[in-house]
Enzyme design. Structure first.
Site, PDB file in Angstrom:
ATOM      1  N   THR A 193      50.902 -28.337   8.082  1.00  0.00           N
ATOM      2  CA  THR A 193      49.472 -28.630   8.004  1.00  0.00           C
ATOM      3  C   THR A 193      48.796 -27.578   7.132  1.00  0.00           C
ATOM      4  O   THR A 193      47.622 -27.686   6.835  1.00  0.00           O
ATOM      5  CB  THR A 193      48.845 -28.582   9.414  1.00  0.00           C
ATOM      6  OG1 THR A 193      49.265 -27.370  10.054  1.00  0.00           O
ATOM      7  CG2 THR A 193      49.262 -29.762  10.252  1.00  0.00           C
ATOM      8  N   LYS A 239      53.593 -37.568   8.917  1.00  0.00           N
ATOM      9  CA  LYS A 239      54.650 -36.728   8.341  1.00  0.00           C
ATOM     10  C   LYS A 239      55.965 -36.909   9.103  1.00  0.00           C
ATOM     11  O   LYS A 239      57.025 -37.089   8.495  1.00  0.00           O
ATOM     12  CB  LYS A 239      54.215 -35.242   8.343  1.00  0.00           C
ATOM     13  CG  LYS A 239      52.980 -34.995   7.482  1.00  0.00           C
ATOM     14  CD  LYS A 239      52.590 -33.542   7.409  1.00  0.00           C
ATOM     15  CE  LYS A 239      52.106 -32.974   8.718  1.00  0.00           C
ATOM     16  NZ  LYS A 239      50.890 -33.624   9.239  1.00  0.00           N
ATOM     17  N   THR A 240      55.892 -36.883  10.445  1.00  0.00           N
ATOM     18  CA  THR A 240      57.111 -37.079  11.245  1.00  0.00           C
ATOM     19  C   THR A 240      57.665 -38.479  10.997  1.00  0.00           C
ATOM     20  O   THR A 240      58.881 -38.676  10.851  1.00  0.00           O
ATOM     21  CB  THR A 240      56.792 -36.893  12.745  1.00  0.00           C
ATOM     22  OG1 THR A 240      56.112 -35.654  12.901  1.00  0.00           O
ATOM     23  CG2 THR A 240      58.037 -36.914  13.593  1.00  0.00           C
ATOM     24  N   ARG A 267      47.133 -41.521  13.950  1.00  0.00           N
ATOM     25  CA  ARG A 267      47.370 -41.181  15.355  1.00  0.00           C
ATOM     26  C   ARG A 267      46.098 -41.414  16.182  1.00  0.00           C
ATOM     27  O   ARG A 267      46.156 -41.945  17.282  1.00  0.00           O
ATOM     28  CB  ARG A 267      47.835 -39.734  15.511  1.00  0.00           C
ATOM     29  CG  ARG A 267      47.925 -39.335  16.994  1.00  0.00           C
ATOM     30  CD  ARG A 267      48.479 -37.961  17.239  1.00  0.00           C
ATOM     31  NE  ARG A 267      49.847 -37.876  16.785  1.00  0.00           N
ATOM     32  CZ  ARG A 267      50.315 -36.907  16.009  1.00  0.00           C
ATOM     33  NH1 ARG A 267      49.527 -35.931  15.626  1.00  0.00           N
ATOM     34  NH2 ARG A 267      51.567 -36.907  15.650  1.00  0.00           N
ATOM     35  N   ASP A 319      59.228 -29.406  11.585  1.00  0.00           N
ATOM     36  CA  ASP A 319      57.780 -29.575  11.651  1.00  0.00           C
ATOM     37  C   ASP A 319      57.140 -28.187  11.679  1.00  0.00           C
ATOM     38  O   ASP A 319      57.772 -27.232  12.130  1.00  0.00           O
ATOM     39  CB  ASP A 319      57.451 -30.347  12.952  1.00  0.00           C
ATOM     40  CG  ASP A 319      56.070 -30.964  12.902  1.00  0.00           C
ATOM     41  OD1 ASP A 319      55.455 -30.979  11.822  1.00  0.00           O
ATOM     42  OD2 ASP A 319      55.600 -31.439  13.952  1.00  0.00           O
TER      43      ASP A 319
HETATM   44  P1  ADP Z   1      52.287 -36.198  11.846  1.00  0.00           P
HETATM   45  O1  ADP Z   1      53.757 -35.869  11.940  1.00  0.00           O
HETATM   46  O2  ADP Z   1      51.748 -36.132  10.449  1.00  0.00           O
HETATM   47  O3  ADP Z   1      51.444 -35.399  12.805  1.00  0.00           O
HETATM   48  P2  ADP Z   1      53.121 -38.782  12.908  1.00  0.00           P
HETATM   49  O4  ADP Z   1      54.181 -39.157  11.942  1.00  0.00           O
HETATM   50  O5  ADP Z   1      53.562 -38.294  14.248  1.00  0.00           O
HETATM   51  O6  ADP Z   1      52.095 -37.741  12.265  1.00  0.00           O
HETATM   52  O7  ADP Z   1      52.164 -40.071  13.051  1.00  0.00           O
HETATM   53  C1  ADP Z   1      51.381 -40.329  14.183  1.00  0.00           C
HETATM   54  C2  ADP Z   1      51.439 -41.803  14.540  1.00  0.00           C
HETATM   55  O8  ADP Z   1      50.627 -42.515  13.612  1.00  0.00           O
HETATM   56  C3  ADP Z   1      52.839 -42.410  14.413  1.00  0.00           C
HETATM   57  O9  ADP Z   1      53.470 -42.527  15.630  1.00  0.00           O
HETATM   58  C4  ADP Z   1      52.625 -43.793  13.895  1.00  0.00           C
HETATM   59  O10 ADP Z   1      52.563 -44.698  14.979  1.00  0.00           O
HETATM   60  C5  ADP Z   1      51.272 -43.741  13.250  1.00  0.00           C
HETATM   61  N1  ADP Z   1      51.353 -43.770  11.793  1.00  0.00           N
HETATM   62  C6  ADP Z   1      51.296 -42.687  10.967  1.00  0.00           C
HETATM   63  N2  ADP Z   1      51.318 -43.101   9.684  1.00  0.00           N
HETATM   64  C7  ADP Z   1      51.388 -44.447   9.690  1.00  0.00           C
HETATM   65  C8  ADP Z   1      51.421 -45.435   8.656  1.00  0.00           C
HETATM   66  N3  ADP Z   1      51.355 -45.108   7.373  1.00  0.00           N
HETATM   67  N4  ADP Z   1      51.517 -46.719   9.024  1.00  0.00           N
HETATM   68  C9  ADP Z   1      51.546 -47.063  10.337  1.00  0.00           C
HETATM   69  N5  ADP Z   1      51.491 -46.176  11.356  1.00  0.00           N
HETATM   70  C10 ADP Z   1      51.412 -44.880  11.046  1.00  0.00           C
END
Ligand code: ADP
Length: 360
Positions: free
Chosen positions: A167, A73-74, A226, A118
């Site tokens: 979430t 998401k981030t 992640r 977030d």
């Molecule tokens: P969330 O905000 O949903 O908790 P993040 O955006 O921080 O998740 O993602 C966590 C890590 O996973 C990111 O730093 C990235 O390296 C990896 N990641 C997430 N989605 C992808 C994707 N579709 N392709 C490649 N790497 C991804």
């Protein structure tokens, strides 16, 4: 990010961001939609929203991204800013302790900027109400003074795009949800997509990873990039210490065994929940808080960190009467599911040790 107690205890399967993740995550984040792997539907739909905005030279609609932690998401919020060619400001629901915090963020945005909030479901009530007006009319009413003498001073804001992440989409009040022009639900990744993510990350980290080792890591990553990236780092470390930097399928398996990540990607806490459900409560139904007490965790951790994956893999069902173990829970623990005429104890059942109940 909602990692709960598993995140705090630093488990290799924590869905939340561990301190070590922040730096590496940043380095591994895809920066364009084209680089973003998987989530095809979200990518296509979001791509359309962004292209339309860029084509018209207008500020893009507000975007809500929902789904479990660690799914990107981030990363997508940053991609939105990148694709729009605008800066991004990052904050979170818990970081905004009162409406004044949000007012100062909003009034300092530059025109067109992306504001990423977030855990938006955790915004304080007054901040959330301030956001309604800001999202709709690019305006805030700042209250000056207290009590009967308090006055509202309207302030114009620059047009901006809000990207909210949550979430717990169900916790978002309707009026807030309705103000997002585009809502995307992100689901766990398919093994093939995770495998591509692991291979891409290995390349960026300079690890020569054969494809069988990449898919082994992918299969045990609970559908979560992640976690996949974190397991990759543990496998790389194992290879450095035990194999002169060589990383093959055996290295991957040994490293994952060391971290007690089983072949379905379940860790000790997941297995404790399954064992409690099956061993202490006869397979359920059992209420969330009872189950949480049985494994010594917070109900929120069990609900947001453990359960989504167990439900997704079909091992646990959420019913109106409580949580119920399915036949595959029993099978995964090496037990014979109830109702099976051959209801004999297996060797692994003899070894099944129940989690210690809490005192009192
Ligand atoms: P969330 O905000 O949903 O908790 P993040 O955006 O921080 O998740 O993602 C966590 C890590 O996973 C990111 O730093 C990235 O390296 C990896 N990641 C997430 N989605 C992808 C994707 N579709 N392709 C490649 N790497 C991804």
């Amino acid at each position: 990010m909602n990692g709960g107690a598993r995140g705090e205890s630093g488990s290799v399967l924590a869905t939340g961001e561990l301190p070590e993740d922040a730096r590496v995550d940043a380095a591994l984040r895809p920066t364009t939609l084209a680089e973003f792997i998987g989530q095809q539907r979200v990518r296509d739909q979001l791509g359309l929203v962004l292209r339309a905005a860029v084509g018209d030279g207008r500020v893009a609609d507000h975007v809500l991204l929902s789904g479990p932690p660690g799914l990107g998401k981030t990363t997508l919020a940053m991609i939105v800013a990148g694709e729009l060619g605008v800066p991004i400001r990052i904050t979170s629901g818990p970081a905004i302790t009162h409406a004044g915090d949000l007012a100062s963020v909003l009034t300092s945005l530059v025109p067109g900027e992306v504001l990423f909030v977030d855990e938006i479901h955790r915004l304080p009530r007054q901040a959330e109400e301030m956001l309604y007006l800001a999202m709709e009319d690019y305006r805030v009413d700042v209250i000056v003074g207290k009590g009967p003498g308090a006055t509202a001073i309207p302030l114009e804001l620059p047009a901006f795009t809000l990207v909210g992440a949550t979430t717990r989409a169900g916790l978002l009040p309707g009026p807030l949800r309705d103000r997002f022009g585009f809502t995307a639900h992100m689901d766990f990744y398919e093994p093939d997509d995770l495998c591509r993510i692991v291979s891409r990350s290995a390349g960026m980290l300079g690890v020569a990873l054969p494809s069988d080792a990449a898919s082994e890591i992918a299969l045990r990553s609970r559908g979560t990039p992640r976690i996949a990236n974190r397991l990759l780092r543990r496998v790389r470390d194992f290879g450095q210490v035990h194999g002169n930097g060589e990383v093959g399928l055996d290295t991957a398996r040994s490293a994952l065994e060391l971290y007690e990540v089983d072949d379905l990607g379940l860790d000790r806490l997941d297995r404790a929940v399954l064992k409690a459900l099956v061993g202490m409560f006869g397979g359920g139904p059992v209420g969330l808080s009872t189950l949480a007490v049985a494994v010594g965790e917070e109900p929120e951790t069990v609900e947001t960190v453990v359960e989504p994956f167990l439900v997704r893999t079909g091992m646990v069902m959420r019913t109106s009467r409580g949580r119920v173990a399915t036949a595959s829970s029993y099978t995964h623990l090496g037990l014979t599911p109830p109702g099976n005429p051959k209801d004999e104890r297996t060797d692994r059942q003899e070894q099944l040790r129940l989690p210690e109940p809490l005192n009192g």
